[in-house]
Design a protein around this motif. Structure first.
Motif, PDB file in Angstrom:
ATOM      1  N   ARG A 102       0.836  -1.200   0.000  1.00 53.46           N
ATOM      2  CA  ARG A 102       0.000   0.000   0.000  1.00 53.46           C
ATOM      3  C   ARG A 102       0.875   1.255   0.000  1.00 53.46           C
ATOM      4  N   ARG A 103       0.590   2.185  -0.877  1.00 59.86           N
ATOM      5  CA  ARG A 103       1.355   3.415  -0.962  1.00 59.86           C
ATOM      6  C   ARG A 103       1.006   4.361   0.199  1.00 59.86           C
ATOM      7  N   ILE A 104       1.973   5.183   0.602  1.00 60.63           N
ATOM      8  CA  ILE A 104       1.759   6.113   1.711  1.00 60.63           C
ATOM      9  C   ILE A 104       1.584   7.521   1.161  1.00 60.63           C
ATOM     10  N   GLY A 105       0.402   8.085   1.385  1.00 52.56           N
ATOM     11  CA  GLY A 105       0.122   9.457   0.983  1.00 52.56           C
ATOM     12  C   GLY A 105      -0.342  10.266   2.187  1.00 52.56           C
ATOM     13  N   ALA A 106      -0.765  11.493   1.926  1.00 58.63           N
ATOM     14  CA  ALA A 106      -1.153  12.399   3.009  1.00 58.63           C
ATOM     15  C   ALA A 106      -2.346  11.861   3.797  1.00 58.63           C
ATOM     16  N   ARG A 107      -3.278  11.182   3.130  1.00 64.68           N
ATOM     17  CA  ARG A 107      -4.440  10.645   3.845  1.00 64.68           C
ATOM     18  C   ARG A 107      -4.031   9.522   4.803  1.00 64.68           C
ATOM     19  N   GLU A 108      -3.044   8.737   4.395  1.00 63.18           N
ATOM     20  CA  GLU A 108      -2.567   7.666   5.273  1.00 63.18           C
ATOM     21  C   GLU A 108      -1.881   8.261   6.513  1.00 63.18           C
ATOM     22  N   VAL A 109      -1.174   9.356   6.319  1.00 57.89           N
ATOM     23  CA  VAL A 109      -0.520  10.002   7.458  1.00 57.89           C
ATOM     24  C   VAL A 109      -1.572  10.545   8.425  1.00 57.89           C
ATOM     25  N   ARG A 110      -2.593  11.190   7.870  1.00 53.56           N
ATOM     26  CA  ARG A 110      -3.649  11.716   8.729  1.00 53.56           C
ATOM     27  C   ARG A 110      -4.318  10.580   9.517  1.00 53.56           C
ATOM     28  N   ALA A 111      -4.635   9.476   8.852  1.00 60.83           N
ATOM     29  CA  ALA A 111      -5.282   8.353   9.538  1.00 60.83           C
ATOM     30  C   ALA A 111      -4.388   7.788  10.635  1.00 60.83           C
ATOM     31  N   SER A 112      -3.094   7.728  10.380  1.00 60.95           N
ATOM     32  CA  SER A 112      -2.161   7.192  11.374  1.00 60.95           C
ATOM     33  C   SER A 112      -2.084   8.098  12.601  1.00 60.95           C
ATOM     34  N   PHE A 113      -2.030   9.411  12.367  1.00 58.28           N
ATOM     35  CA  PHE A 113      -1.984  10.350  13.505  1.00 58.28           C
ATOM     36  C   PHE A 113      -3.264  10.239  14.335  1.00 58.28           C
ATOM     37  N   GLU A 114      -4.417  10.161  13.661  1.00 61.26           N
ATOM     38  CA  GLU A 114      -5.674  10.090  14.413  1.00 61.26           C
ATOM     39  C   GLU A 114      -5.772   8.766  15.183  1.00 61.26           C
ATOM     40  N   ARG A 115      -5.225   7.693  14.612  1.00 65.35           N
ATOM     41  CA  ARG A 115      -5.218   6.426  15.359  1.00 65.35           C
ATOM     42  C   ARG A 115      -4.382   6.559  16.634  1.00 65.35           C
ATOM     43  N   ALA A 116      -3.203   7.202  16.529  1.00 66.13           N
ATOM     44  CA  ALA A 116      -2.351   7.354  17.712  1.00 66.13           C
ATOM     45  C   ALA A 116      -3.021   8.212  18.782  1.00 66.13           C
ATOM     46  N   LEU A 117      -3.887   9.128  18.330  1.00 67.59           N
ATOM     47  CA  LEU A 117      -4.560  10.025  19.282  1.00 67.59           C
ATOM     48  C   LEU A 117      -5.846   9.437  19.855  1.00 67.59           C
ATOM     49  N   THR A 118      -6.373   8.420  19.193  1.00 67.05           N
ATOM     50  CA  THR A 118      -7.676   7.922  19.634  1.00 67.05           C
ATOM     51  C   THR A 118      -7.574   7.226  20.979  1.00 67.05           C
ATOM     52  N   GLY A 124      -0.873   4.529  25.424  1.00 68.96           N
ATOM     53  CA  GLY A 124       0.204   5.181  24.696  1.00 68.96           C
ATOM     54  C   GLY A 124       0.462   6.569  25.263  1.00 68.96           C
ATOM     55  N   ARG A 125       1.358   7.270  24.613  1.00 70.65           N
ATOM     56  CA  ARG A 125       1.703   8.608  25.086  1.00 70.65           C
ATOM     57  C   ARG A 125       1.774   9.514  23.875  1.00 70.65           C
ATOM     58  N   PRO A 126       0.610  10.050  23.438  1.00 75.12           N
ATOM     59  CA  PRO A 126       0.585  10.818  22.191  1.00 75.12           C
ATOM     60  C   PRO A 126       1.015  12.277  22.353  1.00 75.12           C
TER      61      PRO A 126
END
Length: 529
Positions: A102-118, A124-126
């Motif tokens: 799977r390619r990594i684009g801006a939407r994937e980065v946004r989804a990853s950040f929101e997962r870490a914050l959820t 975890g320690r966001p």
């Protein structure tokens, strides 16, 4: 006794290796170690050093640290801040992909950040992501998305912050900000798929972790095929395993320093650590409220002698909290001099001619025991009676955080190489107690200087502010300033390209190789970043 024990361990390991036929993994394998099993392989749960180190091997961040602690491009090729210092635009590379394709684009980065914050990533320690506008509200279930994260197109990500922070790109190099594929499978924390230079192969808990090179990594595949990470809890065993050729590198225990300098001098690397060794003085308790008393305690301890005898000289005397290698470090500032007579005079001026009693809390670490005893003797010479309280690390830290410890012997490692990491958490009044300010120090003028240094976009002004802040802290003496430790590691003669990292996530093992291995006689060609 310790020297003899290390030698016996080395002989025993050689004998065991010969009997079992167990090897160090062959010529294509690098052998590293952790002192404990990682908590998880999920970057969102990286609250310990082993998990953080693995995140840097298996995943990519928008920004990364190199071995010297410099911030370098990761998934982001470039980035810039606007004139307010609140909005950062990141331009992503187009050739990065997860190992499942799977390619990594801006939407994937946004989804990853929101997962870490959820909140589902509880435990975890966001903190590195909380400066983003709306991130705290999202983490608290108050909103459904983070307004400060915008994917303008597939390769452009805009992050807006709650307030200007000139070190924000450094925060994005921390493990919790590593980019993961979302949604992640159920057992992601045990069998991760990343985009980093190494891919996961196996994890035998409390024994070893096996990684293989990622031949498709955008930065060029690592030079060696396999990285084996064993769990080796005891420092003396690290050295013995190294001497038995079962580890490629090893940190040298303090008590073994002289022997290794005599027997393995050519294999040793030294690096001043981005780390403080200090004793926090609780500035809200009894006589410790008075700066004259705190300065007297600094003058009553012969720090240079303790450094030489207890730490084998592995440190630089501290005259502030900002260590060498960090903007704001002032090598011209002299440490407190060892002067018991002057210390007694200061105590008398403060109204304590006959001294007083305090409790010094520490953890069970062996070198801490000897340091605490030396401090106890030094303060005793000026009439300050010290009771040493030893507790496990969690209990001692909890006492310090809750303000129950008069004195607390501890250290502080840099998470990122910026003066802010040595000023805001340790001395700003917002962080008294649980935030890291174990001295409970409070100075409104200092608070203003620290906030100004975090926000300015002028690097020269930031450096000047850092020096001013550090000088003000040193004069107020909320700590007994001890030293900045120096790391000492050994590197096997057949290993090339390994350096002690300034930040623990800065060594990704991509440039490391065994030079005597026929399989690596030809170095692969690298693509430019």
């Amino acid at each position: 006794m310790r020297r003899s024990l290390a030698r016996r361990l080395s002989v025993l390991l050689l004998a065991l290796s010969a009997c079992t036929g167990e090897s160090a993994g062959g010529p294509g394998t690098l052998n590293y170690y952790f002192s404990q099993d990682p908590r998880s392989l999920d970057p969102a749960l990286s609250t310990d050093v082993p998990t953080g180190e693995l995140a840097a091997l298996l995943f990519d961040n928008l920004t990364q640290f190199d071995p010297d602690g410099r911030l370098v491009p990761g998934l982001a090729r470039t980035w810039e801040a606007d004139s307010t210092g609140r909005t950062y635009t990141f331009h992503l590379r187009r050739d990065a992909a997860f190992q499942d394709g799977r390619r990594i684009g801006a939407r994937e980065v946004r989804a990853s950040f929101e997962r870490a914050l959820t909140p589902n990533a509880a435990g975890g320690r966001p903190l590195p992501l909380l400066p983003i506008e709306g991130a705290s509200a999202f983490a608290a279930h108050k909103i459904d998305s983070v307004p400060g994260i915008r994917a303008l197109d597939d390769s452009t990500l805009v992050l807006t912050l709650e307030e200007p922070l000139n070190f924000f790109p450094e925060l994005l190099a921390m493990p919790v900000a590593a980019i993961v594929p979302t949604p992640v499978p159920q057992d992601f924390d045990q069998h991760p798929t990343g985009s980093g230079p190494w891919r996961f192969v196996s994890w035998s808990h409390d024994d070893r972790i096996i990684l293989a090179k990622n031949p498709h990594w955008w930065g060029g595949a690592p030079l060696m095929d396999t990285l084996q990470i064993r769990i080796v809890p005891e420092p003396l065993t690290w050295a013995a395993e190294y001497e038995s050729d079962r580890l490629s590198v090893a940190e040298i225990p303090v008590g073994e320093t002289r022997r290794w300098e005599e027997q393995h001098a050519a294999e040793l690397q030294r690096r001043p650590a981005l780390r403080d060794m200090y004793i926090a003085l609780n500035t809200t308790r009894g006589p410790l409220r008075d700066a004259r008393v705190r300065r007297a305690l600094n003058q009553a301890v012969d720090v240079q002698a303790v450094l030489a005898t207890v730490m084998a000289g592995r440190g630089v005397r501290a005259a502030g909290a900002i260590p060498p290698g960090i903007v704001g470090y002032d090598s011209t500032r002299a440490p407190y001099t060892y002067d018991p007579a002057a210390a007694r005079k200061l105590l008398a001026e403060a109204g304590y001619p006959n001294g007083f009693s305090v409790k010094l809390w520490r953890t069970p670490r062996a070198e801490y025991a000897r340091v605490a005893q030396a401090v106890q003797q030094g303060l005793g010479r000026i009439g300050v009676n010290v009771e040493i309280v030893e507790r496990d690390a969690a209990s001692a830290r909890a006492a310090a955080r809750h303000g129950d410890a008069d004195l607390f012997l501890t250290d502080w490692y840099a998470d990122y190489p910026d003066p802010e990491n040595f000023t805001y958490p340790l001395f700003h009044s917002r962080n008294r107690g649980i935030g890291g300010n174990y001295a409970f120090y409070s100075d409104s003028a200092l608070d203003s200087l620290i906030l100004e240094s975090r926000a300015t976009g002028d690097s020269a002004k930031k450096a000047a502010l850092a020096r001013e802040i550090d000088a003000r802290v040193f004069a107020a003496a909320p700590w007994i300033f001890l030293w900045f430790p120096v790391d000492l590691w050994a590197v096997r003669p057949d290993i090339e390209g390994w350096r002690i990292p300034a930040i623990y996530t800065g060594q990704r093992w991509t440039e490391v190789r065994r030079v005597t291995a026929p399989a690596v006689a030809t170095r692969p060609t690298r693509r430019p970043p």
